[in-house]
Design a protein around this motif. Sequence first.
Motif, PDB file in Angstrom:
ATOM      1  N   LEU A  27       0.822  -1.207   0.000  1.00 35.92           N
ATOM      2  CA  LEU A  27       0.000   0.000   0.000  1.00 35.92           C
ATOM      3  C   LEU A  27       0.861   1.264   0.000  1.00 35.92           C
ATOM      4  CD1 LEU A  27      -2.919  -0.829   2.473  1.00 35.92           C
ATOM      5  CD2 LEU A  27      -2.811  -1.161  -0.007  1.00 35.92           C
ATOM      6  N   GLY A  28       2.033   1.189   0.606  1.00 37.22           N
ATOM      7  CA  GLY A  28       2.933   2.338   0.632  1.00 37.22           C
ATOM      8  C   GLY A  28       3.948   2.329  -0.490  1.00 37.22           C
ATOM      9  N   SER A  29       4.503   1.161  -0.805  1.00 37.13           N
ATOM     10  CA  SER A  29       5.562   1.070  -1.823  1.00 37.13           C
ATOM     11  C   SER A  29       5.013   1.156  -3.240  1.00 37.13           C
ATOM     12  CB  SER A  29       6.329  -0.243  -1.671  1.00 37.13           C
ATOM     13  OG  SER A  29       5.531  -1.355  -2.079  1.00 37.13           O
ATOM     14  N   GLY A  30       3.743   0.776  -3.409  1.00 33.07           N
ATOM     15  CA  GLY A  30       3.170   0.738  -4.753  1.00 33.07           C
ATOM     16  C   GLY A  30       3.609  -0.462  -5.561  1.00 33.07           C
ATOM     17  N   LEU A  31       4.246  -1.433  -4.920  1.00 35.57           N
ATOM     18  CA  LEU A  31       4.710  -2.643  -5.607  1.00 35.57           C
ATOM     19  C   LEU A  31       4.055  -3.865  -4.984  1.00 35.57           C
ATOM     20  CD1 LEU A  31       8.522  -1.888  -5.966  1.00 35.57           C
ATOM     21  CD2 LEU A  31       6.796  -1.862  -7.782  1.00 35.57           C
ATOM     22  N   TRP A  32       3.479  -4.698  -5.834  1.00 39.00           N
ATOM     23  CA  TRP A  32       2.838  -5.911  -5.346  1.00 39.00           C
ATOM     24  C   TRP A  32       3.877  -6.842  -4.722  1.00 39.00           C
ATOM     25  CZ3 TRP A  32      -0.481  -7.320 -10.284  1.00 39.00           C
ATOM     26  CH2 TRP A  32      -1.449  -6.326 -10.467  1.00 39.00           C
ATOM     27  N   PRO A  33       3.477  -7.676  -3.757  1.00 38.53           N
ATOM     28  CA  PRO A  33       4.427  -8.591  -3.123  1.00 38.53           C
ATOM     29  C   PRO A  33       4.853  -9.744  -4.023  1.00 38.53           C
ATOM     30  CG  PRO A  33       2.228  -8.951  -2.261  1.00 38.53           C
ATOM     31  CD  PRO A  33       2.156  -7.727  -3.112  1.00 38.53           C
ATOM     32  N   SER A  34       4.141  -9.942  -5.126  1.00 42.45           N
ATOM     33  CA  SER A  34       4.487 -10.994  -6.075  1.00 42.45           C
ATOM     34  C   SER A  34       4.017 -10.591  -7.466  1.00 42.45           C
ATOM     35  CB  SER A  34       3.817 -12.316  -5.686  1.00 42.45           C
ATOM     36  OG  SER A  34       3.949 -13.266  -6.717  1.00 42.45           O
ATOM     37  N   CYS A  35       4.751 -11.054  -8.475  1.00 46.45           N
ATOM     38  CA  CYS A  35       4.338 -10.783  -9.859  1.00 46.45           C
ATOM     39  C   CYS A  35       3.949 -12.077 -10.569  1.00 46.45           C
ATOM     40  CB  CYS A  35       5.442 -10.057 -10.628  1.00 46.45           C
ATOM     41  SG  CYS A  35       7.018 -10.933 -10.702  1.00 46.45           S
ATOM     42  N   ASP A  36       3.509 -13.072  -9.790  1.00 43.21           N
ATOM     43  CA  ASP A  36       3.158 -14.381 -10.347  1.00 43.21           C
ATOM     44  C   ASP A  36       2.162 -14.290 -11.501  1.00 43.21           C
ATOM     45  OD1 ASP A  36       4.747 -15.690  -8.468  1.00 43.21           O
ATOM     46  OD2 ASP A  36       3.098 -15.961  -7.050  1.00 43.21           O
ATOM     47  N   VAL A  37       1.188 -13.404 -11.382  1.00 37.15           N
ATOM     48  CA  VAL A  37       0.099 -13.370 -12.368  1.00 37.15           C
ATOM     49  C   VAL A  37       0.422 -12.492 -13.581  1.00 37.15           C
ATOM     50  CG1 VAL A  37      -1.596 -13.769 -10.555  1.00 37.15           C
ATOM     51  CG2 VAL A  37      -1.128 -11.430 -11.297  1.00 37.15           C
ATOM     52  N   LEU A  38       1.533 -11.772 -13.543  1.00 36.05           N
ATOM     53  CA  LEU A  38       1.804 -10.780 -14.581  1.00 36.05           C
ATOM     54  C   LEU A  38       2.409 -11.396 -15.846  1.00 36.05           C
ATOM     55  CD1 LEU A  38       3.346  -7.854 -12.489  1.00 36.05           C
ATOM     56  CD2 LEU A  38       1.029  -8.016 -13.415  1.00 36.05           C
ATOM     57  N   PRO A  39       1.902 -11.017 -17.014  1.00 31.72           N
ATOM     58  CA  PRO A  39       2.554 -11.388 -18.264  1.00 31.72           C
ATOM     59  C   PRO A  39       3.901 -10.658 -18.398  1.00 31.72           C
ATOM     60  CG  PRO A  39       0.284 -10.661 -18.624  1.00 31.72           C
ATOM     61  CD  PRO A  39       0.655 -10.277 -17.230  1.00 31.72           C
ATOM     62  N   PRO A  40       4.757 -11.090 -19.327  1.00 33.13           N
ATOM     63  CA  PRO A  40       6.088 -10.478 -19.455  1.00 33.13           C
ATOM     64  C   PRO A  40       6.068  -8.964 -19.641  1.00 33.13           C
ATOM     65  CG  PRO A  40       6.007 -12.527 -20.678  1.00 33.13           C
ATOM     66  CD  PRO A  40       4.620 -12.276 -20.192  1.00 33.13           C
ATOM     67  N   ALA A  41       5.144  -8.448 -20.443  1.00 34.22           N
ATOM     68  CA  ALA A  41       5.107  -7.002 -20.701  1.00 34.22           C
ATOM     69  C   ALA A  41       4.825  -6.223 -19.425  1.00 34.22           C
ATOM     70  CB  ALA A  41       4.062  -6.673 -21.765  1.00 34.22           C
ATOM     71  N   GLU A  42       3.902  -6.726 -18.612  1.00 36.10           N
ATOM     72  CA  GLU A  42       3.573  -6.042 -17.355  1.00 36.10           C
ATOM     73  C   GLU A  42       4.701  -6.199 -16.329  1.00 36.10           C
ATOM     74  OE1 GLU A  42       0.048  -5.637 -19.574  1.00 36.10           O
ATOM     75  OE2 GLU A  42       1.235  -7.448 -19.253  1.00 36.10           O
ATOM     76  N   ARG A  43       5.390  -7.328 -16.354  1.00 37.38           N
ATOM     77  CA  ARG A  43       6.542  -7.498 -15.454  1.00 37.38           C
ATOM     78  C   ARG A  43       7.631  -6.479 -15.784  1.00 37.38           C
ATOM     79  NH1 ARG A  43       7.675 -13.651 -13.585  1.00 37.38           N
ATOM     80  NH2 ARG A  43       5.528 -14.404 -13.583  1.00 37.38           N
ATOM     81  N   ALA A  44       7.823  -6.234 -17.059  1.00 41.19           N
ATOM     82  CA  ALA A  44       8.868  -5.300 -17.482  1.00 41.19           C
ATOM     83  C   ALA A  44       8.563  -3.874 -17.069  1.00 41.19           C
ATOM     84  CB  ALA A  44       9.045  -5.377 -18.996  1.00 41.19           C
ATOM     85  N   ARG A  45       7.290  -3.565 -16.831  1.00 49.19           N
ATOM     86  CA  ARG A  45       6.900  -2.192 -16.482  1.00 49.19           C
ATOM     87  C   ARG A  45       6.702  -1.995 -14.977  1.00 49.19           C
ATOM     88  NH1 ARG A  45       3.849  -2.556 -21.457  1.00 49.19           N
ATOM     89  NH2 ARG A  45       1.967  -3.196 -20.355  1.00 49.19           N
ATOM     90  N   ARG A  46       7.018  -3.005 -14.173  1.00 47.87           N
ATOM     91  CA  ARG A  46       6.837  -2.880 -12.725  1.00 47.87           C
ATOM     92  C   ARG A  46       7.620  -1.686 -12.194  1.00 47.87           C
ATOM     93  NH1 ARG A  46       7.601  -7.378  -8.761  1.00 47.87           N
ATOM     94  NH2 ARG A  46       5.729  -6.479  -7.814  1.00 47.87           N
ATOM     95  N   GLY A  47       6.974  -0.919 -11.325  1.00 50.65           N
ATOM     96  CA  GLY A  47       7.641   0.205 -10.688  1.00 50.65           C
ATOM     97  C   GLY A  47       7.723   1.456 -11.531  1.00 50.65           C
ATOM     98  N   GLN A  48       7.192   1.411 -12.745  1.00 56.90           N
ATOM     99  CA  GLN A  48       7.205   2.594 -13.608  1.00 56.90           C
ATOM    100  C   GLN A  48       5.898   3.366 -13.424  1.00 56.90           C
ATOM    101  OE1 GLN A  48       8.184   1.674 -17.688  1.00 56.90           O
ATOM    102  NE2 GLN A  48       9.731   0.162 -17.089  1.00 56.90           N
ATOM    103  N   ASN A  49       6.039   4.641 -13.143  1.00 59.36           N
ATOM    104  CA  ASN A  49       4.914   5.508 -12.837  1.00 59.36           C
ATOM    105  C   ASN A  49       3.879   5.510 -13.962  1.00 59.36           C
ATOM    106  OD1 ASN A  49       3.258   7.529 -11.897  1.00 59.36           O
ATOM    107  ND2 ASN A  49       4.903   8.964 -11.467  1.00 59.36           N
ATOM    108  N   LEU A  50       2.676   5.042 -13.664  1.00 65.11           N
ATOM    109  CA  LEU A  50       1.600   5.069 -14.657  1.00 65.11           C
ATOM    110  C   LEU A  50       1.115   6.493 -14.874  1.00 65.11           C
ATOM    111  CD1 LEU A  50      -0.825   2.108 -13.796  1.00 65.11           C
ATOM    112  CD2 LEU A  50       0.524   2.371 -15.873  1.00 65.11           C
ATOM    113  N   LEU A  51       0.711   6.785 -16.099  1.00 63.14           N
ATOM    114  CA  LEU A  51       0.148   8.090 -16.434  1.00 63.14           C
ATOM    115  C   LEU A  51      -1.344   7.950 -16.725  1.00 63.14           C
ATOM    116  CD1 LEU A  51       2.921   9.449 -18.833  1.00 63.14           C
ATOM    117  CD2 LEU A  51       2.579   9.994 -16.405  1.00 63.14           C
ATOM    118  N   PRO A  52      -2.122   8.971 -16.434  1.00 65.61           N
ATOM    119  CA  PRO A  52      -3.534   8.925 -16.823  1.00 65.61           C
ATOM    120  C   PRO A  52      -3.648   8.726 -18.333  1.00 65.61           C
ATOM    121  CG  PRO A  52      -3.129  10.744 -15.324  1.00 65.61           C
ATOM    122  CD  PRO A  52      -1.788  10.202 -15.697  1.00 65.61           C
ATOM    123  N   ALA A  53      -4.675   7.990 -18.730  1.00 65.85           N
ATOM    124  CA  ALA A  53      -4.909   7.727 -20.151  1.00 65.85           C
ATOM    125  C   ALA A  53      -6.273   8.248 -20.559  1.00 65.85           C
ATOM    126  CB  ALA A  53      -4.813   6.230 -20.431  1.00 65.85           C
TER     127      ALA A  53
END
Length: 281
Positions: free
Chosen positions: A251-277
Motif C-alpha cells: 500500500l505504501g511502496s506501490g509494488l505488489w508482493p508478487s508478480c506471479d500473475v503478470l505477463p512479461p510485458a507487465e513485469r517489465a513495467r513494474r515500478g514505472q509511474n503510470l500516467l492517466p490515459a
Amino acid sequence: MSEERVMELVADGPLLVFGGPYSNLQATQAILAEAARRNIPSQRVICTGDVVAYGADAAACCDLIMASGIWVIAGNCEENLTAGALDCGCGFEEGTACDLLSRAWYAHANRQVTAAHRAWMAGLPYRLIIRLSDGRKLTVLHGGVRDISRFIFASAEHKDLADEIAATGCDGVIAGHCGIPFVRQVGPGVWINAGAIGMPADDGTPRIWFALLTPGEAGISVETLPLQYDHAAAAAAMRAAGLPEGYAAALGSGLWPSCDVLPPAERARRGQNLLPAKLVW
C-alpha cells in the motif's frame, strides 16, 4: 455462472467505474467521496467486484458499499464467499506466493463477512449492460466473459480482446480483476479496465485508479485517473489485524508482493509511474 444475473443501466450522464475495494476501507471512502465531488450520483457509479479481499475491513467495506446504492458486479471473491469455498478463487496457481498469501487474508475476510453480507453478494449481477445514448452497449463484468477469474491485462492479444467483446454481444467491455488500469480501442469496440482501489497498480506509487466515462459530441471520452488516499491508515489496519506484511507494505511502496500473475510485458513495467490515459470512443 448464472446467465440470469444480468442487469441493465441506461446511461444519461458521466459514469465513474472502479474495481477491487479489497476490504480497504480508506480507499473505499475516498472513491465514494470522489464520486460525490464530481456530482456523479450513485446510480452512475459502478464497482467491478471483489469488494472483499486483501485488506483489514471486509465487513465495514461491505456495509459502506451496500449503503451507497452503487452498482456492484459479482467478483470471484463474492462468488466464493457466498458458496462457502475455502479459498478466494482468484486464479492463482497452487503454491505460488499469491496463493500462499491469499490463504491468510481470505480466512480473515471469511470470519468478518456476515450472513447478511453473503445474502447481498448472492444477489449481485455477473454482468451489467450499459445502454449508451448513441445506441451502443457496454458490458461490465469482473474478469473474462466465460471465466470470472481470468486475468486480462493491457498486453493481451488484439484477437483475445475482440473475441471476448464479441462473446458479450455488446460493443465494448468494462472489466476488473487484473488490478492495473488500461483502455484499448479494439477495432470498432473498446476494452476498459478501471484498475483497483484496494491496492496500487504495481507502478511504484501508492495511488489508486478509477475510470471516468463522459459522453460528448465526438463520442464517449474514457479516462483512467489516479486518486490519493490515506494508504498509511489502511496499512496500519492490516498490520493490526495480523494480515500478510507483503500486501500491507504494498500500500505504501506501490509494488505488489508478487508478480506471479503478470505477463512479461507487465513485469517489465513494474515500478514505472503510470500516467492517466484518455481515449475518445
